[in-house]
Scaffold this active site. Sequence first.
Site, mmCIF file in Angstrom:
data_model
loop_
_atom_site.group_PDB
_atom_site.id
_atom_site.type_symbol
_atom_site.label_atom_id
_atom_site.label_comp_id
_atom_site.label_asym_id
_atom_site.label_seq_id
_atom_site.Cartn_x
_atom_site.Cartn_y
_atom_site.Cartn_z
ATOM 1 N N ASN A 173 23.857 -41.353 21.378
ATOM 2 C CA ASN A 173 23.967 -40.008 22.104
ATOM 3 C C ASN A 173 23.002 -39.013 21.463
ATOM 4 O O ASN A 173 22.444 -37.521 21.716
ATOM 5 C CB ASN A 173 25.731 -39.836 22.085
ATOM 6 N N TYR A 174 22.454 -39.071 19.998
ATOM 7 C CA TYR A 174 22.048 -38.383 19.380
ATOM 8 C C TYR A 174 20.723 -38.724 18.632
ATOM 9 O O TYR A 174 19.855 -37.663 18.911
ATOM 10 C CB TYR A 174 23.084 -38.392 18.329
ATOM 11 N N ILE A 175 20.354 -39.902 18.631
ATOM 12 C CA ILE A 175 18.720 -39.950 18.233
ATOM 13 C C ILE A 175 18.115 -40.481 19.231
ATOM 14 O O ILE A 175 18.696 -41.250 20.293
ATOM 15 C CB ILE A 175 18.837 -41.381 17.474
#
Length: 767
Positions: free
Chosen positions: A724-726
Site C-alpha cells: 500500500n505505501y511503497i
Amino acid sequence: MTIAAASKVKRDLSSDDDDDVPLSQTLRKRKIDSASSASSHDDADPYDSDEAISKISKKKKTKRIKTEPLSSPPSPKKKTTTPKPKKIKKENSDVKVKATKKKKEQKKKQEEEDQEAEDQKLKDEEDEYKWWEKENEDDTIKWATLKHNGVIFPPPYQPLPSHIKLYYDGNPVDLPPQAEEVAGFFAALLESDHAKNPVFQKNFFNDFLQVLKENGGTLNNVELKEFSRCDFTKMFDYFQVQKEQKKQLTSQEKKQIRLEREKFEEDYKFCELDGRKEQVGNFKVEPPDLFRGRGAHPKTGKLKRRVNPEDIVLNLSKDAPIPPAPEGHKWGEIRHDNTVQWLAMWRENIFNSFKYVRLAANSSLKGQSDFKKFEKARQLKSHIDAIRRDYTRNLKSKVMLERQKAVAIYLIDVFALRAGGEKSEDEADTVGCCSLRYEHVTLKPPNTVIFDFLGKDSIRFYQEVEVDKQVFKNLTIFKRPPKQPGHQLFDRLDPSILNKYLQNYMPGLTAKVFRTYNASKTMQDQLDLIPNKGSVAEKLLKYNAANRTVAILCNHQRTVTKGHAQTVEKASNRIQELEWQKVRCKRAILQLDKGLLKKEPKYFEEIEDLTKEDEATIHKRIIDREIEKCQRKFVRENDKRKFEKEELLPETQLKEWLEKVEEKKQEFENELKTGEVELKSTWSSVEKIKAQVEKLEQRIQTSSIQLKDKEENSQVSLGTSKINYIDPRLSVVFCKKFDVPIEKIFTKTLREKFKWAIESVDENWRF
DNA sequence: ATACATACTTAGCAGCCACCGC
DNA sequence: GCGGTGGCTGCTAAGTATGTAT
C-alpha cells in the site's frame, strides 16, 4: 524559529546532514532538532477566545444508527451520463484466462510452465489494455459498460447430525436449525480467544437467544437462561472431526474438489468492463458468522446475519443482461451507476453500513487508482518544503486553531500518524492524530514525548521521541488545565478541517497522502544507500531491511507467531551446537599435532571459551533429542506396519537403537572428562579438519544472520507497506538496476497488481 | 458547521499449501 | 518421503475521505 530549523526535522526534510545514518537507527528514537529560540512572545497564550474549553468534552457519541429498510436504499447519484460502450474485443482474453487456469493444474514441469508463461506474455502484449500508456481522462466516470454475473451466496445451513447437540446443565437441547447455526458459530470458536472474551460471550448469547425466540424457542422445552450453563464441546468436537476428515482426503480428491469449485466460480470471478475481461475481487457474499471485532470492541460476538439476494443491489450497464437471482429469489435493486466502482453491495447488520463487491487488485480500475495515489504523493514533493516552512512558523501562531493545525500536521508528517477521525461509542476506542486524547501523550521536559495509544486495528503505537521544542511547548499548552484525561488534545480540529487546509497547497492533498509520501520517500532514500554488489540473496536482505524501515515508520505490526520463542530457541541452540562442533574439530587438530597450539594460539582460543557446563548442556540436548528420535521412529514404523498388516518391530529393536545412543552418550561423557575427542575417520589430516572448521564457520555465520533477521522481523509486518505505501516503481527500478528478479520481491499476485509499474519504468525512474 | 451517507483504501490474521531440511 | 514451517492468499474489519442534506 527559522526555516533552516524547520528543515532539520531529521527524517528527511532535505536529507542533507544525516543521509548516511541508517534509518533503522533514527527511526527507533526519532529526534527532531530544534533551533527554536524561545522568545517571550512564544509563550503567549494562544487561546484566542474563551470558548477554548467548550469543546473539551470527551468524544461525541453514536453515529450510523440510522436505519433504513433494506428494500429501499437511497437513490443513485444523478450523474448517470453513460458514454457509449466501447467495442467489445472478442474471445482472445477468454483464451488467455483458460491458459492461466490450466497452468495451475500442472505442477512440477518447469519448462512447460515457463513456455506457457512465455506464450501468455505474448498474448498479453497483443491485446492487453495498457491504460498506463493512454491519456488519463475523466475519472468520475469509472466505466462505459459493465457486465457481470452477480455474486456467489454461501451454501445454506446444513443441520448437524441429530446426535450432536448443545447441552444445557448437562441436558441435550433441541434447537431449530436457525439457532443451531448460531450456536455452531460459537462452538467453532470454542478454543479461540474470542470464546473467552466476556463481551463476545454476552453479545453472542443475546443474539443467539434472539434468533432462538424468532424461531419458536427450543424444540424440547429447555429454557436457556445463562451462557455459563451452555456446553458447546460436543459441537466443537464434531467440527474438529470434520476438519480432520477433510485433511485426510488424498491430494487427488482435494484437487478434484478444488477444480469443481473453480469451475463453479469461474463465471463470477470475472466481469466485463468496457468490453475487457477483468477479475472481480470479493465475488462471494460474506457468510453469516459472529462478528469478530478487533481490540476491545463493544459489538464483538454479535451475529452477522445471512445476506439474501433481496438485500443486494447490483450495479451494471443498462444494456447488460441482469444475472438471474437464485431460485425463488429476486435482487433487491438494479442500478446503473457508472460513477462508482462497485458491482454489488448490501447493507450489513452490525453497523448498518455497506459492503461492496468490487474489482480485484489487478484490474485496470484499481490499478489506475493506485497509480493516481502514488502520483499524488509524488506531487507532494514540490509542496512539502512550503508546508513544512508554514507549519513550523504556525507553531507560534496567535490563533489557537492555527497552532493546532501546525502541530497536527507536524505529527502526521514526522511520525506518520493517521488523520484520526471521530469514532462512535460502539466501536473500539482507537485514535489517530486529531482524536488523540490527553492520556495518550506524556511530556518529559525538555522536549521528549511519549506517545502511547491504540491506533487502527487496536495496534499499539508506542514511541518515546524528541520533538521540536515549540511542538513540545504547544503540546504542554494543549494539555493545560482544565484539560484532563479523556479530553481531546486537538479540541478544535478534525480531519476535514485539516484536509481543507491542506488542499490550499495542492488539490487532492489530504492527511493520508503524507503517509504514502514519507513511506515512498524513505524507501527511495534507503534504496539509494544500497551498494550494487554481492549476491542476489544479499541484495534481497538489504531490500528487506529498507522495507522494514518503512514498515516501522508506518507502525505496521504483526503478532508474534505462537511458536516464535521456541523457534528462536531452537535456532540459537543449533548455532551453539555448531560452535561446539567447531571446538571439537579444533581439539582434534591439536590431538593430531600438539605443536600447533604454540604456533597459532589465537586459532585455538575458542576451546577455552566453552565451559564444561555449556558443553554438558549441549551433550544432554543432543542425546535427549536422539532418544526422542528413536522413540518416534519406532512408533511411526509400527503404525505403518500395523496399517499394512505387517509384523511389528519388537521392543528389542528400540532397545538396540537406544543402545547406540547410549554409546554416544558415553563417548560424550568421556570427552567431557578428558577433553579428548574420538577421532573420526574423516579427520585424517589437519588440513581436512581445518576445512571442516571453515565450513562450520560459514554455517554459523549464515544461521546467525538468519536468526537476527527473523528476530527483527518477528513483530514487523513488511507486507502492508509493500502493498500500500511503497511506490512499486521503486522496487521495479531496484530490480532492474541490481539484477534482482522481480519475482524475488513481488509475489505472483503482486506482480499482477503492479503490472502497470513493472511495465512502465526504466532504471532511471525516481519517486 | 454538523450529521449522515457513501465509497474507496488500508490492515492484520487464519488457514492453506508449497517447499525445505532432516 | 515426511513433517514442520514460512509465505501467500483470501477474508473482512477498520480506517480515510468526500458529497449531500439540514
